[in-house]
Design a protein around this motif. Sequence first.
Motif, PDB file in Angstrom:
ATOM      1  N   MET A   1       7.255  -5.595  44.349  1.00  0.00           N
ATOM      2  CA  MET A   1       5.824  -5.578  44.504  1.00  0.00           C
ATOM      3  C   MET A   1       5.342  -6.961  44.941  1.00  0.00           C
ATOM      4  SD  MET A   1       2.989  -3.956  41.930  1.00  0.00           S
ATOM      5  CE  MET A   1       3.721  -4.649  40.489  1.00  0.00           C
ATOM      6  N   ASP A   2       5.863  -8.010  44.321  1.00  0.00           N
ATOM      7  CA  ASP A   2       5.471  -9.369  44.702  1.00  0.00           C
ATOM      8  C   ASP A   2       5.883  -9.678  46.134  1.00  0.00           C
ATOM      9  OD1 ASP A   2       4.302  -9.901  42.234  1.00  0.00           O
ATOM     10  OD2 ASP A   2       6.186 -10.627  41.368  1.00  0.00           O
ATOM     11  N   ARG A   3       7.027  -9.188  46.533  1.00  0.00           N
ATOM     12  CA  ARG A   3       7.496  -9.395  47.909  1.00  0.00           C
ATOM     13  C   ARG A   3       6.535  -8.726  48.895  1.00  0.00           C
ATOM     14  NH1 ARG A   3      12.836  -6.776  50.554  1.00  0.00           N
ATOM     15  NH2 ARG A   3      12.451  -7.507  52.666  1.00  0.00           N
ATOM     16  N   CYS A   4       6.104  -7.526  48.580  1.00  0.00           N
ATOM     17  CA  CYS A   4       5.156  -6.826  49.444  1.00  0.00           C
ATOM     18  C   CYS A   4       3.870  -7.636  49.589  1.00  0.00           C
ATOM     19  CB  CYS A   4       4.842  -5.441  48.897  1.00  0.00           C
ATOM     20  SG  CYS A   4       6.190  -4.261  49.111  1.00  0.00           S
ATOM     21  N   ILE A   5       3.402  -8.204  48.497  1.00  0.00           N
ATOM     22  CA  ILE A   5       2.181  -9.009  48.545  1.00  0.00           C
ATOM     23  C   ILE A   5       2.404 -10.240  49.413  1.00  0.00           C
ATOM     24  CG2 ILE A   5       0.609 -10.438  47.174  1.00  0.00           C
ATOM     25  CD1 ILE A   5       0.967  -8.351  44.899  1.00  0.00           C
TER      26      ILE A   5
ATOM     27  N   GLU B   1       4.474 -10.622  51.816  1.00  0.00           N
ATOM     28  CA  GLU B   1       4.677 -10.240  53.213  1.00  0.00           C
ATOM     29  C   GLU B   1       3.512  -9.399  53.758  1.00  0.00           C
ATOM     30  OE1 GLU B   1       8.551  -8.489  53.565  1.00  0.00           O
ATOM     31  OE2 GLU B   1       9.534 -10.251  52.692  1.00  0.00           O
ATOM     32  N   SER B   2       2.440  -9.330  53.000  1.00  0.00           N
ATOM     33  CA  SER B   2       1.215  -8.609  53.404  1.00  0.00           C
ATOM     34  C   SER B   2       1.445  -7.138  53.683  1.00  0.00           C
ATOM     35  CB  SER B   2       0.568  -9.285  54.609  1.00  0.00           C
ATOM     36  OG  SER B   2       0.099 -10.561  54.253  1.00  0.00           O
ATOM     37  N   VAL B   3       2.358  -6.532  52.949  1.00  0.00           N
ATOM     38  CA  VAL B   3       2.585  -5.094  53.035  1.00  0.00           C
ATOM     39  C   VAL B   3       1.771  -4.457  51.910  1.00  0.00           C
ATOM     40  CG1 VAL B   3       4.284  -3.238  52.878  1.00  0.00           C
ATOM     41  CG2 VAL B   3       4.896  -5.410  53.988  1.00  0.00           C
ATOM     42  N   LEU B   4       0.737  -3.749  52.259  1.00  0.00           N
ATOM     43  CA  LEU B   4      -0.181  -3.156  51.274  1.00  0.00           C
ATOM     44  C   LEU B   4      -0.778  -4.211  50.344  1.00  0.00           C
ATOM     45  CD1 LEU B   4       1.882  -0.001  50.285  1.00  0.00           C
ATOM     46  CD2 LEU B   4      -0.136  -0.040  51.729  1.00  0.00           C
ATOM     47  N   LYS B   5      -0.922  -5.424  50.847  1.00  0.00           N
ATOM     48  CA  LYS B   5      -1.338  -6.559  50.020  1.00  0.00           C
ATOM     49  C   LYS B   5      -2.663  -6.298  49.314  1.00  0.00           C
ATOM     50  CE  LYS B   5      -2.311 -11.486  50.232  1.00  0.00           C
ATOM     51  NZ  LYS B   5      -2.303 -12.672  51.080  1.00  0.00           N
TER      52      LYS B   5
ATOM     53  N   LYS C   1      -5.458  -5.199  44.207  1.00  0.00           N
ATOM     54  CA  LYS C   1      -6.496  -4.482  43.470  1.00  0.00           C
ATOM     55  C   LYS C   1      -5.905  -3.624  42.356  1.00  0.00           C
ATOM     56  CE  LYS C   1      -9.553  -3.263  47.173  1.00  0.00           C
ATOM     57  NZ  LYS C   1     -10.310  -2.156  47.742  1.00  0.00           N
ATOM     58  N   LYS C   2      -4.767  -3.010  42.626  1.00  0.00           N
ATOM     59  CA  LYS C   2      -4.221  -1.989  41.723  1.00  0.00           C
ATOM     60  C   LYS C   2      -2.855  -2.370  41.159  1.00  0.00           C
ATOM     61  CE  LYS C   2      -7.425   1.044  43.043  1.00  0.00           C
ATOM     62  NZ  LYS C   2      -8.294   1.818  42.242  1.00  0.00           N
ATOM     63  N   LYS C   3      -2.588  -3.647  41.031  1.00  0.00           N
ATOM     64  CA  LYS C   3      -1.251  -4.109  40.645  1.00  0.00           C
ATOM     65  C   LYS C   3      -0.760  -3.475  39.344  1.00  0.00           C
ATOM     66  CE  LYS C   3       1.577  -8.236  40.495  1.00  0.00           C
ATOM     67  NZ  LYS C   3       1.633  -9.677  40.696  1.00  0.00           N
ATOM     68  N   SER C   4      -1.592  -3.442  38.325  1.00  0.00           N
ATOM     69  CA  SER C   4      -1.134  -2.904  37.038  1.00  0.00           C
ATOM     70  C   SER C   4      -0.858  -1.400  37.141  1.00  0.00           C
ATOM     71  CB  SER C   4      -2.145  -3.184  35.930  1.00  0.00           C
ATOM     72  OG  SER C   4      -3.382  -2.578  36.229  1.00  0.00           O
ATOM     73  N   GLU C   5      -1.690  -0.680  37.913  1.00  0.00           N
ATOM     74  CA  GLU C   5      -1.458   0.757  38.080  1.00  0.00           C
ATOM     75  C   GLU C   5      -0.168   1.022  38.843  1.00  0.00           C
ATOM     76  OE1 GLU C   5      -4.905   2.905  39.587  1.00  0.00           O
ATOM     77  OE2 GLU C   5      -6.159   1.328  38.738  1.00  0.00           O
ATOM     78  N   VAL C   6       0.072   0.232  39.875  1.00  0.00           N
ATOM     79  CA  VAL C   6       1.289   0.404  40.674  1.00  0.00           C
ATOM     80  C   VAL C   6       2.511   0.086  39.824  1.00  0.00           C
ATOM     81  CG1 VAL C   6       2.585  -0.448  42.669  1.00  0.00           C
ATOM     82  CG2 VAL C   6       0.128  -0.020  42.864  1.00  0.00           C
ATOM     83  N   LYS C   7       2.432  -0.972  39.049  1.00  0.00           N
ATOM     84  CA  LYS C   7       3.552  -1.359  38.185  1.00  0.00           C
ATOM     85  C   LYS C   7       3.867  -0.242  37.195  1.00  0.00           C
ATOM     86  CE  LYS C   7       5.136  -5.520  35.966  1.00  0.00           C
ATOM     87  NZ  LYS C   7       4.739  -6.840  35.480  1.00  0.00           N
ATOM     88  N   LEU C   8       2.835   0.316  36.577  1.00  0.00           N
ATOM     89  CA  LEU C   8       3.031   1.419  35.642  1.00  0.00           C
ATOM     90  C   LEU C   8       3.661   2.612  36.346  1.00  0.00           C
ATOM     91  CD1 LEU C   8       2.629   2.621  32.823  1.00  0.00           C
ATOM     92  CD2 LEU C   8       0.345   3.322  33.547  1.00  0.00           C
ATOM     93  N   MET C   9       3.187   2.896  37.555  1.00  0.00           N
ATOM     94  CA  MET C   9       3.720   4.024  38.300  1.00  0.00           C
ATOM     95  C   MET C   9       5.202   3.803  38.638  1.00  0.00           C
ATOM     96  SD  MET C   9       2.275   5.887  41.774  1.00  0.00           S
ATOM     97  CE  MET C   9       1.611   4.372  42.323  1.00  0.00           C
ATOM     98  N   LEU C  10       5.561   2.559  38.973  1.00  0.00           N
ATOM     99  CA  LEU C  10       6.951   2.266  39.304  1.00  0.00           C
ATOM    100  C   LEU C  10       7.854   2.361  38.074  1.00  0.00           C
ATOM    101  CD1 LEU C  10       6.452  -0.715  41.758  1.00  0.00           C
ATOM    102  CD2 LEU C  10       7.172   1.622  42.334  1.00  0.00           C
ATOM    103  N   LEU C  11       7.302   2.058  36.926  1.00  0.00           N
ATOM    104  CA  LEU C  11       8.093   2.088  35.705  1.00  0.00           C
ATOM    105  C   LEU C  11       8.210   3.493  35.109  1.00  0.00           C
ATOM    106  CD1 LEU C  11       6.804  -1.177  34.020  1.00  0.00           C
ATOM    107  CD2 LEU C  11       8.980  -0.826  35.211  1.00  0.00           C
ATOM    108  N   THR C  12       7.350   4.381  35.521  1.00  0.00           N
ATOM    109  CA  THR C  12       7.421   5.761  35.061  1.00  0.00           C
ATOM    110  C   THR C  12       7.904   6.629  36.214  1.00  0.00           C
ATOM    111  OG1 THR C  12       5.113   6.159  35.646  1.00  0.00           O
ATOM    112  CG2 THR C  12       5.540   5.422  33.405  1.00  0.00           C
ATOM    113  N   GLU C  13       8.025   7.892  35.968  1.00  0.00           N
ATOM    114  CA  GLU C  13       8.485   8.804  37.017  1.00  0.00           C
ATOM    115  C   GLU C  13       7.465   8.846  38.147  1.00  0.00           C
ATOM    116  OE1 GLU C  13       9.164  13.553  37.469  1.00  0.00           O
ATOM    117  OE2 GLU C  13       9.765  12.624  35.585  1.00  0.00           O
ATOM    118  N   PHE C  14       7.948   8.680  39.368  1.00  0.00           N
ATOM    119  CA  PHE C  14       7.066   8.690  40.527  1.00  0.00           C
ATOM    120  C   PHE C  14       6.741  10.128  40.903  1.00  0.00           C
ATOM    121  CE2 PHE C  14       6.356   8.698  45.146  1.00  0.00           C
ATOM    122  CZ  PHE C  14       5.281   7.833  45.201  1.00  0.00           C
ATOM    123  N   ASP C  15       5.477  10.431  40.988  1.00  0.00           N
ATOM    124  CA  ASP C  15       5.011  11.757  41.377  1.00  0.00           C
ATOM    125  C   ASP C  15       4.388  11.627  42.766  1.00  0.00           C
ATOM    126  OD1 ASP C  15       3.599  14.128  41.805  1.00  0.00           O
ATOM    127  OD2 ASP C  15       3.070  14.336  39.695  1.00  0.00           O
ATOM    128  N   GLU C  16       5.150  11.994  43.782  1.00  0.00           N
ATOM    129  CA  GLU C  16       4.710  11.821  45.171  1.00  0.00           C
ATOM    130  C   GLU C  16       3.413  12.577  45.460  1.00  0.00           C
ATOM    131  OE1 GLU C  16       6.439  12.248  49.705  1.00  0.00           O
ATOM    132  OE2 GLU C  16       7.761  12.643  48.014  1.00  0.00           O
TER     133      GLU C  16
END
Length: 93
Positions: free
Chosen positions: A1-5, A7-11, A16-31
Amino acid sequence: MDRCIRESVLKEYLLKKKSEVKLMLLTEFDEELFAETMREEGREEGLKEGREEGEDRLNQLYVTLMKEQKSKDLERAMQDKGFRDMLYERYGL
């Protein structure tokens, strides 16, 4: 996630949503849930932009009619969408 930031990928989104994304990555991903969330956020942003543009256009029309001292047209425009649309076209708004 830090690398994406870095490299300006979805930066912007990740910042804005770092904590939500982190939680999503740590739990089962629901596409499907992720896709629906992205669509909903897109709709909300689109509606907000549309409202802001519409309000600007409406304000421009009202100011124009007031400057031209067309109080009857202003009053009608406030109540009649068809008339208001015709005035937008007339004034190039």
